[in-house]
Design a protein around this motif. Structure first.
Motif, PDB file in Angstrom:
ATOM      1  N   LEU A  10      40.098  36.039  58.049  1.00  0.00           N
ATOM      2  CA  LEU A  10      40.470  35.909  56.667  1.00  0.00           C
ATOM      3  C   LEU A  10      41.891  36.336  56.478  1.00  0.00           C
ATOM      4  CD1 LEU A  10      40.043  34.767  53.773  1.00  0.00           C
ATOM      5  CD2 LEU A  10      38.758  36.986  53.327  1.00  0.00           C
ATOM      6  N   GLU A  11      42.148  37.582  56.934  1.00  0.00           N
ATOM      7  CA  GLU A  11      43.394  38.330  56.457  1.00  0.00           C
ATOM      8  C   GLU A  11      44.642  37.298  57.120  1.00  0.00           C
ATOM      9  OE1 GLU A  11      45.924  42.345  56.622  1.00  0.00           O
ATOM     10  OE2 GLU A  11      44.060  42.593  57.560  1.00  0.00           O
ATOM     11  N   MET A  12      44.346  36.979  58.310  1.00  0.00           N
ATOM     12  CA  MET A  12      45.127  36.124  59.128  1.00  0.00           C
ATOM     13  C   MET A  12      45.567  34.942  58.353  1.00  0.00           C
ATOM     14  SD  MET A  12      45.096  34.555  63.075  1.00  0.00           S
ATOM     15  CE  MET A  12      44.601  36.129  63.433  1.00  0.00           C
ATOM     16  N   VAL A  13      44.525  34.114  57.562  1.00  0.00           N
ATOM     17  CA  VAL A  13      44.476  33.122  57.170  1.00  0.00           C
ATOM     18  C   VAL A  13      45.486  33.363  55.761  1.00  0.00           C
ATOM     19  CG1 VAL A  13      43.253  31.184  55.680  1.00  0.00           C
ATOM     20  CG2 VAL A  13      42.519  31.728  57.932  1.00  0.00           C
ATOM     21  N   LEU A  14      45.130  34.277  55.380  1.00  0.00           N
ATOM     22  CA  LEU A  14      45.754  34.604  53.921  1.00  0.00           C
ATOM     23  C   LEU A  14      47.298  34.845  54.112  1.00  0.00           C
ATOM     24  CD1 LEU A  14      42.961  36.944  52.365  1.00  0.00           C
ATOM     25  CD2 LEU A  14      43.585  34.543  51.691  1.00  0.00           C
ATOM     26  N   GLN A  53      38.107  46.246  50.072  1.00  0.00           N
ATOM     27  CA  GLN A  53      39.206  46.009  51.144  1.00  0.00           C
ATOM     28  C   GLN A  53      40.238  45.282  50.734  1.00  0.00           C
ATOM     29  OE1 GLN A  53      36.993  44.891  54.627  1.00  0.00           O
ATOM     30  NE2 GLN A  53      38.824  45.164  55.895  1.00  0.00           N
ATOM     31  N   ALA A  54      40.442  44.346  50.087  1.00  0.00           N
ATOM     32  CA  ALA A  54      41.431  43.505  49.492  1.00  0.00           C
ATOM     33  C   ALA A  54      42.369  44.432  48.811  1.00  0.00           C
ATOM     34  CB  ALA A  54      41.067  42.567  48.767  1.00  0.00           C
ATOM     35  N   ALA A  55      41.961  45.316  47.880  1.00  0.00           N
ATOM     36  CA  ALA A  55      42.589  46.054  47.187  1.00  0.00           C
ATOM     37  C   ALA A  55      43.501  46.902  48.031  1.00  0.00           C
ATOM     38  CB  ALA A  55      42.014  47.028  46.197  1.00  0.00           C
ATOM     39  N   ASP A  56      42.820  47.687  49.220  1.00  0.00           N
ATOM     40  CA  ASP A  56      43.414  48.545  50.242  1.00  0.00           C
ATOM     41  C   ASP A  56      44.400  47.875  51.065  1.00  0.00           C
ATOM     42  OD1 ASP A  56      41.927  50.826  49.460  1.00  0.00           O
ATOM     43  OD2 ASP A  56      40.546  50.770  51.110  1.00  0.00           O
ATOM     44  N   LEU A  57      44.145  46.335  51.054  1.00  0.00           N
ATOM     45  CA  LEU A  57      45.357  45.551  51.699  1.00  0.00           C
ATOM     46  C   LEU A  57      46.402  45.012  50.759  1.00  0.00           C
ATOM     47  CD1 LEU A  57      42.829  43.472  53.867  1.00  0.00           C
ATOM     48  CD2 LEU A  57      44.597  45.359  54.814  1.00  0.00           C
ATOM     49  N   ASP A  58      46.408  45.597  49.431  1.00  0.00           N
ATOM     50  CA  ASP A  58      47.366  45.473  48.615  1.00  0.00           C
ATOM     51  C   ASP A  58      47.290  43.855  48.053  1.00  0.00           C
ATOM     52  OD1 ASP A  58      48.309  48.116  48.504  1.00  0.00           O
ATOM     53  OD2 ASP A  58      49.707  47.582  50.072  1.00  0.00           O
ATOM     54  N   ARG A  69      26.637  44.096  35.865  1.00  0.00           N
ATOM     55  CA  ARG A  69      27.299  44.469  34.277  1.00  0.00           C
ATOM     56  C   ARG A  69      28.214  45.854  34.792  1.00  0.00           C
ATOM     57  NH1 ARG A  69      27.510  48.238  30.797  1.00  0.00           N
ATOM     58  NH2 ARG A  69      25.603  49.334  31.650  1.00  0.00           N
ATOM     59  N   VAL A  70      27.516  46.811  35.284  1.00  0.00           N
ATOM     60  CA  VAL A  70      28.255  48.106  35.614  1.00  0.00           C
ATOM     61  C   VAL A  70      29.491  47.740  36.610  1.00  0.00           C
ATOM     62  CG1 VAL A  70      28.272  50.192  36.798  1.00  0.00           C
ATOM     63  CG2 VAL A  70      26.286  49.587  35.257  1.00  0.00           C
ATOM     64  N   LEU A  71      29.277  46.873  37.544  1.00  0.00           N
ATOM     65  CA  LEU A  71      30.463  46.582  38.674  1.00  0.00           C
ATOM     66  C   LEU A  71      31.557  45.678  37.863  1.00  0.00           C
ATOM     67  CD1 LEU A  71      28.489  45.769  41.785  1.00  0.00           C
ATOM     68  CD2 LEU A  71      30.290  47.742  41.195  1.00  0.00           C
ATOM     69  N   THR A  72      31.264  44.598  37.088  1.00  0.00           N
ATOM     70  CA  THR A  72      32.193  43.787  36.283  1.00  0.00           C
ATOM     71  C   THR A  72      33.146  44.528  35.259  1.00  0.00           C
ATOM     72  OG1 THR A  72      30.645  42.659  35.119  1.00  0.00           O
ATOM     73  CG2 THR A  72      31.154  41.656  37.274  1.00  0.00           C
ATOM     74  N   GLU A  73      32.039  45.315  34.406  1.00  0.00           N
ATOM     75  CA  GLU A  73      32.675  46.130  33.230  1.00  0.00           C
ATOM     76  C   GLU A  73      33.131  47.422  33.541  1.00  0.00           C
ATOM     77  OE1 GLU A  73      29.546  46.039  30.183  1.00  0.00           O
ATOM     78  OE2 GLU A  73      29.159  44.048  30.245  1.00  0.00           O
ATOM     79  N   LYS A  74      32.777  48.237  34.570  1.00  0.00           N
ATOM     80  CA  LYS A  74      33.184  49.527  34.587  1.00  0.00           C
ATOM     81  C   LYS A  74      33.972  49.648  35.937  1.00  0.00           C
ATOM     82  CE  LYS A  74      29.732  51.392  31.648  1.00  0.00           C
ATOM     83  NZ  LYS A  74      30.453  52.447  30.468  1.00  0.00           N
ATOM     84  N   VAL A  75      33.509  49.223  37.043  1.00  0.00           N
ATOM     85  CA  VAL A  75      34.185  49.430  38.367  1.00  0.00           C
ATOM     86  C   VAL A  75      35.087  48.616  38.628  1.00  0.00           C
ATOM     87  CG1 VAL A  75      33.595  49.834  40.895  1.00  0.00           C
ATOM     88  CG2 VAL A  75      31.829  50.604  39.157  1.00  0.00           C
ATOM     89  N   PHE A  76      34.867  47.358  38.754  1.00  0.00           N
ATOM     90  CA  PHE A  76      36.046  46.360  39.115  1.00  0.00           C
ATOM     91  C   PHE A  76      37.611  46.551  38.319  1.00  0.00           C
ATOM     92  CE2 PHE A  76      32.657  43.142  41.006  1.00  0.00           C
ATOM     93  CZ  PHE A  76      32.593  44.095  42.030  1.00  0.00           C
ATOM     94  N   PRO A  77      37.352  46.463  37.048  1.00  0.00           N
ATOM     95  CA  PRO A  77      38.548  46.495  36.212  1.00  0.00           C
ATOM     96  C   PRO A  77      39.561  47.692  36.730  1.00  0.00           C
ATOM     97  CG  PRO A  77      36.708  46.407  34.746  1.00  0.00           C
ATOM     98  CD  PRO A  77      36.267  46.615  36.162  1.00  0.00           C
ATOM     99  N   HIS A  78      39.131  48.679  37.412  1.00  0.00           N
ATOM    100  CA  HIS A  78      40.063  49.531  38.130  1.00  0.00           C
ATOM    101  C   HIS A  78      40.970  49.016  39.159  1.00  0.00           C
ATOM    102  CE1 HIS A  78      38.394  53.045  35.973  1.00  0.00           C
ATOM    103  NE2 HIS A  78      37.086  52.496  36.150  1.00  0.00           N
ATOM    104  N   GLN A  79      40.523  48.110  39.673  1.00  0.00           N
ATOM    105  CA  GLN A  79      41.326  47.476  40.826  1.00  0.00           C
ATOM    106  C   GLN A  79      41.522  45.676  40.752  1.00  0.00           C
ATOM    107  OE1 GLN A  79      38.454  48.972  43.891  1.00  0.00           O
ATOM    108  NE2 GLN A  79      40.484  49.705  44.828  1.00  0.00           N
TER     109      GLN A  79
END
Length: 183
Positions: A106-110, A135-140, A159-169
């Motif tokens: 995937l990274e190569m394709v991107l 992983q994508a966040a760590d790859l910028d 809900r917790v992931l989409t409302e509280k965790v994911f918005p940080h990245q």
């Protein structure tokens, strides 16, 4: 200028069948896929797949070894449902672990496509979406998660992931909000 791609991850019959509670999921996902295609945004499908005999699965891997033992990685169960199946020109990447990057190209394709922004959808929010986002966040990569383009077996975890965790990245939006932004 950002160049984005829509990732459709682990949307395979055997996985979709475990999430029968949301009949609107595949039509919503189709809407995102159609909008991406119409806007010239590449659609990349990420699927899980193994060689015959599953030499990539260690007996120490609790998730994949249990699924293999139960016969969960066989036949058409691993196909993408026809409602959202890849079209000619769509890229299909096969991964070997939870993250879309693990054991895939995937990274190569991107990088080859000069893509620097990812729009994430898939099943499950606490599995492939979470692992790929980290992983994508760590790859910028710049990240967007389509909250209703993801499903999880536990609505509270979703809900917790989409409302509280994911918005940080990532930016977290609905399919409709994203469709309007690319149209």
């Amino acid at each position: 200028m950002t160049k984005q791609a829509l990732l459709v991850m682990d949307v395979q019959k055997a996985i979709v069948d475990r999430f029968t509670g949301d009949d609107g999921y595949l039509p919503r996902l189709r809407g995102a896929i159609d909008a991406a295609t119409g806007a010239g945004v590449p659609v990349i499908y990420v699927v899980i797949g193994f060689r015959p005999g599953f030499p990539e699965i260690s007996t120490r891997n609790k998730i994949f070894n249990a699924t293999r033992s139960a016969g969960g990685f066989s036949g058409d169960a691993m196909e993408v449902p026809a409602d959202v199946a890849p079209r000619p020109g769509d890229i299909v990447v096969t991964k070997k672990r939870v993250s879309a990057f693990a054991g895939s190209d995937l990274e190569m394709v991107l990088r080859a496509g000069e893509i620097d922004s990812l729009v994430l959808t898939g099943i499950a929010t606490s599995g492939v979406v979470l692992s790929t986002l980290r992983q994508a966040a760590d790859l910028d990569f710049a990240l967007t998660v389509l909250s209703d383009g993801c499903l999880d077996g536990d609505p509270e975890v979703h809900r917790v992931l989409t409302e509280k965790v994911f918005p940080h990245q990532a930016d977290v939006v609905t399919v409709d909000e994203w469709v309007k932004s690319v149209s």
